[in-house]
Design an enzyme around this catalytic site. Structure first.
Site, short mmCIF file in Angstrom:
data_model
loop_
_atom_site.label_atom_id
_atom_site.label_comp_id
_atom_site.label_asym_id
_atom_site.label_seq_id
_atom_site.Cartn_x
_atom_site.Cartn_y
_atom_site.Cartn_z
NE ARG A 224 -0.68 1.28 -10.00
CZ ARG A 224 -0.97 0.72 -8.84
NH1 ARG A 224 -2.21 0.78 -8.38
NH2 ARG A 224 -0.06 0.09 -8.15
CE LYS B 296 6.04 -6.62 9.55
NZ LYS B 296 4.65 -7.01 9.80
N GLY C 272 2.69 -6.28 -5.59
CA GLY C 272 2.44 -7.66 -5.20
C GLY C 272 2.69 -8.63 -6.34
#
Ligand code: ADP
Ligand code: MG
Length: 397
Positions: A39, A201, A377
């Site tokens: 990063r 999921k 996200g």
């Protein structure tokens, strides 16, 4: 939603100005050292560009989730050391960017010098998007650059409020790259456009499937997510990870999607999740009680590979199996290789999601795709069609 990029400032005199840059230096630390500097490296093009133009560069970032104010475990000081190595220059550390004398410290920087401020989440207003805190941050710069795509889905003082107070407010190169590739895929994809979705999921990705369905030509489903669809087909899923409360939703999605939604034709199953557990390869209607699907089978790998090979745009989010435990990494590796081949044939291939990016990197293929998103996200929310507050707050292009 086109946003102004750093490029747009190229013709303006920036010499001597203080660039306040929100970066995503939320890096893994161990014993006070940065264990993965990806990063940090990702932010270097923006930092270098600003230095070359004679700016004084002031960096803001969060790190981890400190609960109640300053906590030495989440200090960015070790990150300053890693940044010094990456840039090859000393970095000034602003131990309290909200202090009354912090703006003066930034004004004392010389042209091309770089300062890193302490963790933005040490200050209670950060996560509340507090305007007073944002004003303190804004006082550290003469213009604002947001290069923290990974934090853009959160409206925080250092990502959102500050962008209204300090102008111009533009996207850094990493942010611009993310928005360009993800945006192009959603808005004007070269076709066929294939999405590959997997992971644990279905509940976390349902909005992604919904948003992508009308845009893509095919959605290939792998991972444990596929098992919830199997259940919706009325199949036996054994001890596979199924979300019982999402079975109806899966049924509805399948009916609406028709042939666009492609499920695995078979599974690699085992009775236990262990590297040495005996495995079987079965058709999807052949999963037996006591056995769980941990990967897609070879026929599915070939089928997905063919479909990805035909595509001109591919978005991949979520591993095809429990790739952390070989041999259940085969499906994920096959998709990674198929993306690499498609890229070689001229397709635009974009990978989002922390685990998918890790699998790609483990396969040594990070450079073989068009773009690997740095924001887990944030890229998911982008693919869900949500407005990212940190992006919306930047100046219109
Ligand atoms: P990403 O981080 O790329 O968005 P996710 O976090 O959604 O991906 O999902 C990754 C996780 O899904 C991995 O830990 C992987 O082990 C798990 N997973 C994939 N397939 C299965 C499966 N068949 N059964 C259980 N877990 C699975
Ligand atoms: Mg994940």
């Amino acid at each position: 939603m086109a946003r102004k990029n750093l490029d747009a400032l190229a013709s303006q005199p920036l010499e001597g100005l203080r660039a306040l840059v929100r970066v995503d230096f939320n890096v893994p630390l161990k014993d006070g050292r940065v264990t993965d500097a990806t990063r940090i490296e990702a932010a270097l093009p923006t930092i270098r560009w600003l230095r070359e133009r004679g700016c004084r560069v002031v960096l803001l970032s969060h790190l981890g989730r400190p609960k109640d104010g300053p906590d030495p475990r989440y200090s960015l000081a070790p990150v300053a050391n890693a940044l010094e190595s990456a840039l090859g220059i000393p970095i000034a550390f602003l131990a309290d960017p909200t202090a009354d004398d912090a703006p003066r410290a930034t004004k004392q920087l010389r042209r091309g010098e770089v300062a890193l401020a302490e963790n933005t989440r040490f200050y209670p207003g950060e996560e509340r998007n507090d305007r007073a805190l944002a004003a303190r941050f804004a006082a550290l710069g003469d213009f604002y650059v947001n290069d923290a795509f990974g934090s853009a889905h959160r409206a925080h003082a250092s990502t959102e409020a500050v962008a209204h107070l300090l102008k111009p407010a533009v996207a850094g190169f990493l942010m611009a790259r993310e928005l360009a590739y993800l945006g192009q895929a959603l808005e004007q994809p070269a076709r066929p456009f294939v999405a590959v979705l997997g992971g644990a999921k279905i509940s976390g990705k349902i909005d992604v499937i919904e948003h992508l369905l009308p845009r893509v030509d095919e959605v290939l489903i792998g991972g444990a997510m596929a098992c919830t669809f199997f259940k919706a087909l009325g199949l036996e899923t054994g001890t596979s990870l199924v979300e019982p409360d999402r079975v109806d939703m899966a049924k509805g999605l399948r009916e609406r999607a028709g042939a666009k939604l492609v499920l695995p034709s078979g599974a690699v199953v085992a009775q236990a999740l262990a590297p040495d557990a005996p495995t079987r390869s079965v058709a999807r209607d052949g999963i037996q009680p006591g056995w769980a699907m941990y990967d897609v089978d070879e026929a599915t790998r070939n089928d997905f590979g063919t479909r990805i090979g035909r595509a001109k745009t591919v978005i991949w989010n979520g591993p095809m199996g429990v790739f952390e435990t070989p041999p259940f990494d085969a499906g994920t590796l096959a998709v990674a290789r198929a993306l690499a081949e498609a890229t070689e044939q001229g397709a635009v291939t974009v990978v989002g999601g922390g685990d998918s990016a890790a699998a790609l990197s483990a396969a040594g293929l990070s450079e073989a795709v068009t773009h690997v998103s740095t924001g887990g996200g944030a890229s998911l929310e982008f693919l869900e069609g949500k407005t990212l507050p940190g992006v919306a707050a930047l100046d219109d292009a």
